[in-house]
Scaffold this active site. Structure first.
Site, mmCIF file in Angstrom:
data_model
loop_
_atom_site.group_PDB
_atom_site.id
_atom_site.type_symbol
_atom_site.label_atom_id
_atom_site.label_comp_id
_atom_site.label_asym_id
_atom_site.label_seq_id
_atom_site.Cartn_x
_atom_site.Cartn_y
_atom_site.Cartn_z
ATOM 1 N N HIS A 215 4.246 2.178 6.004
ATOM 2 C CA HIS A 215 5.755 1.967 5.594
ATOM 3 C C HIS A 215 6.484 3.596 6.022
ATOM 4 O O HIS A 215 5.850 4.489 5.993
ATOM 5 C CB HIS A 215 6.104 1.697 4.070
ATOM 6 C CG HIS A 215 5.541 2.791 3.002
ATOM 7 N ND1 HIS A 215 4.588 2.526 2.431
ATOM 8 C CD2 HIS A 215 5.968 3.810 2.492
ATOM 9 C CE1 HIS A 215 4.176 3.438 1.520
ATOM 10 N NE2 HIS A 215 5.295 4.258 1.793
ATOM 11 N N GLU B 275 10.506 1.339 2.725
ATOM 12 C CA GLU B 275 10.505 1.694 1.407
ATOM 13 C C GLU B 275 11.842 2.297 0.775
ATOM 14 O O GLU B 275 12.119 3.365 1.210
ATOM 15 C CB GLU B 275 9.403 2.367 0.848
ATOM 16 C CG GLU B 275 9.182 2.875 -0.548
ATOM 17 C CD GLU B 275 8.115 3.737 -0.921
ATOM 18 O OE1 GLU B 275 8.447 4.939 -1.626
ATOM 19 O OE2 GLU B 275 7.281 3.874 -0.200
ATOM 20 N N HIS C 197 14.860 9.459 12.115
ATOM 21 C CA HIS C 197 15.292 8.021 12.135
ATOM 22 C C HIS C 197 14.441 6.957 12.258
ATOM 23 O O HIS C 197 13.468 7.424 12.386
ATOM 24 C CB HIS C 197 16.456 7.909 13.313
ATOM 25 C CG HIS C 197 16.074 8.027 14.602
ATOM 26 N ND1 HIS C 197 15.779 9.026 15.421
ATOM 27 C CD2 HIS C 197 15.335 6.790 15.570
ATOM 28 C CE1 HIS C 197 15.170 8.856 16.420
ATOM 29 N NE2 HIS C 197 14.971 7.584 16.630
ATOM 30 N N GLU D 266 17.761 3.485 14.679
ATOM 31 C CA GLU D 266 18.305 3.202 16.058
ATOM 32 C C GLU D 266 17.853 2.061 16.557
ATOM 33 O O GLU D 266 17.018 1.290 16.070
ATOM 34 C CB GLU D 266 17.139 4.294 17.172
ATOM 35 C CG GLU D 266 17.394 4.053 18.414
ATOM 36 C CD GLU D 266 16.108 4.934 19.245
ATOM 37 O OE1 GLU D 266 16.101 4.743 20.493
ATOM 38 O OE2 GLU D 266 15.235 5.697 18.512
#
Length: 121
Positions: free
Chosen positions: A7, A54, A73, A115
């Site tokens: 994550h 998360e 990002h 993105e």
């Protein structure tokens, strides 16, 4: 020894607002939640991969997070790039486009950049 991604974390000021954004903009849904003393963590999943986003909400935080120069990002591929672009245009969350690369970025309520890339054959 082998590592694999699990994550990434974004800290958010308004958990409900962020969860609603990620569900509408990217189809991410709550996979699990941890409620602690003064914080809540919600893991969002895409229902396809094991990777999760998360979202951490510190209950007493009132100041926006300093995201620096936005040199990081999250990236997601989408199977219908044109429909996704239309949705994100309607939501007013597109913050940068690069047509020559065939990509664009959206910005969440806490100013994190995501993105969006088309699925390539």
């Amino acid at each position: 020894m082998k590592f694999h991604f699990i994550h990434t974390n974004f800290n958010v000021l308004d958990l409900k607002r962020s969860m609603a954004f990620y569900e509408k903009a990217l189809g991410l849904k709550e996979a699990r939640r941890i409620d602690g003393d003064g914080f809540t963590i919600v893991y969002l999943g895409d229902g396809v991969t094991d990777f999760q986003l998360e979202l951490t909400w510190m209950h007493d935080r009132t100041e926006p997070y300093d995201l620096g120069e936005q040199e990081f990002h999250l990236a997601l591929r989408v199977d219908d790039f044109e429909a996704a672009h239309r949705l994100h245009e309607e939501m007013g969350c597109i913050c940068y486009e690069n047509p020559s690369m065939g990509i664009y970025f959206i910005q969440d309520p806490d100013q994190y950049w995501i993105e969006v890339l088309p699925t390539r054959g």
